[in-house]
Each structure stands twice: as structure tokens, then as C-alpha cells.
Design a protein around this motif. Structure first.
Motif, PDB file in Angstrom:
ATOM      1  N   LEU A   1     -19.830  20.181  21.080  1.00  0.00           N
ATOM      2  CA  LEU A   1     -19.521  21.320  21.940  1.00  0.00           C
ATOM      3  C   LEU A   1     -18.060  21.726  21.795  1.00  0.00           C
ATOM      4  O   LEU A   1     -17.196  20.885  21.523  1.00  0.00           O
ATOM      5  N   VAL A   2     -17.784  23.003  22.023  1.00  0.00           N
ATOM      6  CA  VAL A   2     -16.392  23.470  22.060  1.00  0.00           C
ATOM      7  C   VAL A   2     -15.712  22.829  23.283  1.00  0.00           C
ATOM      8  O   VAL A   2     -16.231  22.933  24.393  1.00  0.00           O
ATOM      9  N   PRO A   3     -14.574  22.152  23.098  1.00  0.00           N
ATOM     10  CA  PRO A   3     -13.897  21.533  24.243  1.00  0.00           C
ATOM     11  C   PRO A   3     -13.514  22.582  25.292  1.00  0.00           C
ATOM     12  O   PRO A   3     -12.905  23.589  24.958  1.00  0.00           O
TER      13      PRO A   3
ATOM     14  N   THR B   1     -18.268  11.581  24.291  1.00  0.00           N
ATOM     15  CA  THR B   1     -16.963  12.118  23.875  1.00  0.00           C
ATOM     16  C   THR B   1     -17.042  13.398  23.060  1.00  0.00           C
ATOM     17  O   THR B   1     -16.067  14.145  22.974  1.00  0.00           O
TER      18      THR B   1
ATOM     19  N   CYS C   1     -12.266  15.071  22.509  1.00  0.00           N
ATOM     20  CA  CYS C   1     -11.120  15.725  23.163  1.00  0.00           C
ATOM     21  C   CYS C   1     -10.575  14.938  24.360  1.00  0.00           C
ATOM     22  O   CYS C   1      -9.352  14.778  24.498  1.00  0.00           O
ATOM     23  N   ILE C   2     -11.456  14.431  25.223  1.00  0.00           N
ATOM     24  CA  ILE C   2     -10.973  13.743  26.430  1.00  0.00           C
ATOM     25  C   ILE C   2     -10.298  12.428  26.040  1.00  0.00           C
ATOM     26  O   ILE C   2      -9.178  12.130  26.484  1.00  0.00           O
TER      27      ILE C   2
ATOM     28  N   LEU D   1     -23.660   9.434  21.396  1.00  0.00           N
ATOM     29  CA  LEU D   1     -24.908   9.067  20.725  1.00  0.00           C
ATOM     30  C   LEU D   1     -25.000   9.741  19.365  1.00  0.00           C
ATOM     31  O   LEU D   1     -25.670   9.250  18.463  1.00  0.00           O
TER      32      LEU D   1
ATOM     33  N   ALA E   1     -21.201  14.190  16.082  1.00  0.00           N
ATOM     34  CA  ALA E   1     -20.074  14.353  17.017  1.00  0.00           C
ATOM     35  C   ALA E   1     -19.001  13.313  16.709  1.00  0.00           C
ATOM     36  O   ALA E   1     -17.799  13.621  16.683  1.00  0.00           O
TER      37      ALA E   1
ATOM     38  N   PRO F   1     -24.056  15.602  29.253  1.00  0.00           N
ATOM     39  CA  PRO F   1     -24.946  16.762  29.371  1.00  0.00           C
ATOM     40  C   PRO F   1     -25.423  16.871  30.822  1.00  0.00           C
ATOM     41  O   PRO F   1     -25.776  15.856  31.425  1.00  0.00           O
TER      42      PRO F   1
ATOM     43  N   GLY G   1     -25.854  18.023  23.683  1.00  0.00           N
ATOM     44  CA  GLY G   1     -24.684  18.046  24.564  1.00  0.00           C
ATOM     45  C   GLY G   1     -24.903  18.815  25.846  1.00  0.00           C
ATOM     46  O   GLY G   1     -24.015  18.832  26.713  1.00  0.00           O
TER      47      GLY G   1
ATOM     48  N   LEU H   1     -28.991  12.132  32.725  1.00  0.00           N
ATOM     49  CA  LEU H   1     -27.965  11.192  32.223  1.00  0.00           C
ATOM     50  C   LEU H   1     -27.025  10.749  33.334  1.00  0.00           C
ATOM     51  O   LEU H   1     -26.600   9.598  33.378  1.00  0.00           O
TER      52      LEU H   1
ATOM     53  N   ARG I   1     -28.230   7.744  35.228  1.00  0.00           N
ATOM     54  CA  ARG I   1     -28.062   6.492  34.452  1.00  0.00           C
ATOM     55  C   ARG I   1     -26.598   6.058  34.455  1.00  0.00           C
ATOM     56  O   ARG I   1     -26.288   4.867  34.528  1.00  0.00           O
TER      57      ARG I   1
HETATM   58  C1  LIG Z   1     -21.181  18.096  27.416  1.00  0.00           C
HETATM   59  S1  LIG Z   1     -20.875  17.315  25.858  1.00  0.00           S
HETATM   60  C2  LIG Z   1     -19.213  16.812  26.162  1.00  0.00           C
HETATM   61  C3  LIG Z   1     -18.388  16.562  24.975  1.00  0.00           C
HETATM   62  C4  LIG Z   1     -16.908  16.307  25.268  1.00  0.00           C
HETATM   63  N1  LIG Z   1     -16.713  15.199  26.175  1.00  0.00           N
HETATM   64  C5  LIG Z   1     -16.251  17.545  25.847  1.00  0.00           C
HETATM   65  O1  LIG Z   1     -15.814  17.529  27.002  1.00  0.00           O
HETATM   66  O2  LIG Z   1     -16.158  18.552  25.130  1.00  0.00           O
HETATM   67  C6  LIG Z   1     -21.837  15.862  26.037  1.00  0.00           C
HETATM   68  C7  LIG Z   1     -21.838  14.890  24.867  1.00  0.00           C
HETATM   69  O3  LIG Z   1     -22.732  13.815  25.228  1.00  0.00           O
HETATM   70  C8  LIG Z   1     -23.367  13.338  24.065  1.00  0.00           C
HETATM   71  N2  LIG Z   1     -24.579  12.607  24.487  1.00  0.00           N
HETATM   72  C9  LIG Z   1     -25.782  13.120  24.826  1.00  0.00           C
HETATM   73  N3  LIG Z   1     -26.631  12.132  25.172  1.00  0.00           N
HETATM   74  C10 LIG Z   1     -25.935  10.978  25.065  1.00  0.00           C
HETATM   75  C11 LIG Z   1     -26.264   9.604  25.279  1.00  0.00           C
HETATM   76  N4  LIG Z   1     -27.490   9.247  25.701  1.00  0.00           N
HETATM   77  N5  LIG Z   1     -25.316   8.669  25.068  1.00  0.00           N
HETATM   78  C12 LIG Z   1     -24.082   9.031  24.631  1.00  0.00           C
HETATM   79  N6  LIG Z   1     -23.710  10.313  24.400  1.00  0.00           N
HETATM   80  C13 LIG Z   1     -24.627  11.267  24.612  1.00  0.00           C
HETATM   81  C14 LIG Z   1     -23.613  14.575  23.238  1.00  0.00           C
HETATM   82  O4  LIG Z   1     -23.784  14.245  21.885  1.00  0.00           O
HETATM   83  C15 LIG Z   1     -22.355  15.393  23.536  1.00  0.00           C
HETATM   84  O5  LIG Z   1     -21.388  15.171  22.534  1.00  0.00           O
END
Ligand SMILES: C[S@@+](CC[C@H](N)C(=O)[O-])C[C@H]1O[C@@H](n2cnc3c(N)ncnc32)[C@H](O)[C@@H]1O
Length: 315
Positions: free
Chosen positions: A103-105, A134, A138-139, A157, A161, A201, A222, A232, A235
Motif C-alpha cells: 500500500l502507499v504509505p 509493515t 514505512c512505520i 505476510l 511487501a 488490514p 492490505g 485481523l 487476532r
Molecule cells: C494496511 S497495510 C499497512 C502497511 C503499512 N504498515 C503502512 O502503514 O503503509 C496492511 C499490511 O498487512 C499485511 N498483512 C495482511 N495480512 C497479514 C497477516 N495475516 N500477517 C501479517 N501481515 C499481514 C499486508 O500484506 C499489508 O502489507
């Protein structure tokens, strides 16, 4: 028509008008047509993003004009987010590489990083911090940049990414950030953090299906997070206590899914962060509160994990 455009400011004004007329959606980096047209024009002209406005009157060559108009056209016809067209997004004052792998930060958590997570940390010492989910890194990388004394881990995951996060780690000289592939906490057995920060997400299925085309260029992994956006998040709330130190903090973005959090867990004490622009669906939770409410959280999480037997909780 293009013959009538002579200067940088002519091109920016023209692009913004076309973007508005085409009904584009903004919000990936900038929230309006003029800023996006500026970003794309300066990128195509190989000029710095903070170019002094006096250069707006500078004339462009025909070849430069074609470059700029070509990017404008892709933005309009393909609805590609501007950051994917330029390959760059700014987050917490740092320039990240951005492409379709993540995703775009744009998380408001950038503001918390810049304020050192105060007043939430309340002076608590942080030795280890985790960025769960992550994406582009970016974070995690911004935390490591501003707090080089913290040991930062970052988890996602998606292999794609993580490959982008690795490139950003290199780009921003944050070689000490550890990148790990894991389904949330599953690959982090025995690891404990003073601070867990997550932008997981959290978009509901219905909202994901109805998102404007710009979001279709981003990985759905994402965004999509079940009927109420909390698949998510539940969990994470359930398992975070196992990975937080006794006085640890969880900082979690849930955006619009905030309403679902209030509905499902009305008694869980969460502090909703007030940003400069107001509330943005980010909460801070204390480990002890997550432990106290773990039985209910675990039951709710189990109910939605297909085939999972109801669980009595971890604590
Ligand atoms: C909303 S994006 C946020 C990315 C980044 N932290 C940001 O702020 O731009 C959510 C991220 O969660 C990852 N993701 C989705 N399901 C996941 C899982 N079960 N375990 C770990 N990461 C997961 C996605 O691949 C995606 O990169």
C-alpha cells in the motif's frame, strides 16, 4: 490545446482541472487535485518536490510537456495512484519507494512517530518495538530512523511487501531493522516488545468491493478484513499480550472499523488518539487491559475463525 500551455504552473493548473473533471479519487498521499498535479509535474521534470514557487513561471520544452502530460493521462485513464506513478511516497518526513507490492504509505501513525508516541508512552523506556503488518516498511523504518536506540522488528505476510520493505531499509540506511515473514504473531514465538505498532488490514468486505479504482492497484491483502473489518484486529488484540512486556503498549489503526470495535468490545478501555486533524481511528491499549478482557476477545476471534472451537482465552 497543449500549445497553449507554456509554463510549469500552466501544466499544474491544467492537470488539476483535468483531474477534477475526471472525478479522480485523492487520498493516497495528497488529498486534492492541485497537489497531485504538482507532484506529478515536478517528478516528470526532475525537479525537487519543494521547488520554490518562483520557478512556476519557468517555461518547459516540448519534450518536457509531453512527459508531464503523459503522466497526467495515466493518472486519469488508468487511475493509478500518483505515488505508484512517481515511485515515491513521503511518510514522517522521509522519502519511501512506493510501488504495487505494498500500500502507499499514508497512516496517521506518522504523527505519533514524530511525537515519540508521547504522551502515550508517558516516558516509559522502549528497548524493542514491533511494526506488525509493515507493508512498505514505512512505520518500522521511520521508528528506527527517529529512535535509533530502539531495536525494531517488522512483520508482514506478503513476500512482495517484504521485498519492498527491504529496499526501503537500504534506501533509508535502516539496516538494523529486522524484517520477518509471519502470519501476524505466529512467527514471533517468545518475542516481547515494549511497543507494538500496527496498521493492519481493516476494510470491510462491502467497502473493499466498492472502493474507487485507485485502490484496485494496491494489494487487496492490505485492505480486506472481513464483514466488519475486524478479522485481523481481533487476532491482534487476542495475541498482543503474549508479545508485550508487562508495561507494554499496543498502538493500532482501525480507521472506519472503529465503530465495530465499540460495538464488539464496549468495555475494553482504549484511548482513541486525537491527531492534529482530529480522530483517525487509531487506539492505544495497555497490556494489562488486553489481559483483563482476553477471554471475551479470544471468544470473539474464535467465533469467526472457520471451524475453530470456542476458546477460553489465553489468560
Ligand atoms: C494496511 S497495510 C499497512 C502497511 C503499512 N504498515 C503502512 O502503514 O503503509 C496492511 C499490511 O498487512 C499485511 N498483512 C495482511 N495480512 C497479514 C497477516 N495475516 N500477517 C501479517 N501481515 C499481514 C499486508 O500484506 C499489508 O502489507
Amino acid at each position: 490545446m497543449a500549445d497553449e500551455l507554456h509554463t510549469i504552473i500552466d501544466l499544474i493548473r491544467y492537470g488539476a482541472s483535468r483531474f477534477n473533471a475526471a472525478g479522480l479519487t485523492f487520498g493516497h498521499s495528497y488529498d486534492n487535485a492541485l497537489d497531485e498535479a504538482t507532484q506529478l509535474a515536478l517528478h516528470a521534470l526532475h525537479l525537487p518536490h519543494d521547488l520554490s514557487p518562483v520557478y512556476g513561471q519557468a517555461r518547459v520544452t516540448l519534450a518536457e510537456k509531453e512527459e508531464v502530460l503523459g503522466l497526467f493521462l495515466r493518472r486519469i485513464e488508468e487511475r493509478v495512484p500518483a505515488a505508484y506513478l512517481t515511485g515515491e511516497a513521503w511518510f514522517a518526513g522521509l522519502s519511501f519507494k512506493s510501488d504495487r507490492r505494498a500500500l502507499v504509505p499514508r497512516s496517521p501513525i506518522a504523527e505519533l512517530i514524530l511525537s515519540g508516541f508521547e504522551p502515550w508512552l508517558g516516558g516509559r523506556e522502549v528497548t524493542r518495538a514491533l511494526d506488525l503488518c509493515t507493508g512498505s516498511g514505512c512505520i518500522a523504518i521511520a521508528m528506527a530512523h527517529y529512535r535509533p536506540d530502539w531495536r525494531v522488528d517488522a512483520v508482514d505476510l506478503s513476500e512482495e511487501a517484504l521485498s519492498l520493505a527491504a529496499e526501503n531499509r537500504e534506501r533509508l540506511g535502516a539496516g538494523h531493522v529486522r524484517l520477518l515473514r509471519s502470519d501476524l504473531f505466529s512467527g514471533l514465538q517468545g518475542e516481547r516488545y515494549d511497543l507494538i505498532v500496527t496498521n493492519p488490514p481493516y476494510v470491510t468486505d462491502d467497502e473493499t468491493d466498492a472502493l474507487p479504482p485507485e485502490y484496485g492497484h494496491e494489494p487487496e491483502l492490505g485492505l480486506r478484513a472481513g464483514a466488519d473489518g475486524l478479522d485481523l484486529v481481533l487476532r491482534i488484540l487476542r495475541d498482543a499480550p503474549l508479545h508485550l512486556t508487562d508495561h507494554g503498549l499496543l498502538v493500532c489503526e482501525v480507521g472506519e472499523a472503529e465503530r465495530a470495535v465499540h460495538r464488539l468490545l464496549p468495555e475494553l478501555p482504549l484511548a482513541w488518539v486525537e491527531f492534529k486533524v482530529g480522530q483517525m481511528g487509531v487506539f492505544v491499549a495497555e497490556r494489562r487491559d488486553l489481559v483483563a478482557h482476553n477471554a471475551r476477545i479470544a471468544r470473539l476471534a474464535a467465533e469467526r475463525e472457520a471451524g475453530a472451537a470456542p476458546s477460553a482465552g489465553l489468560f
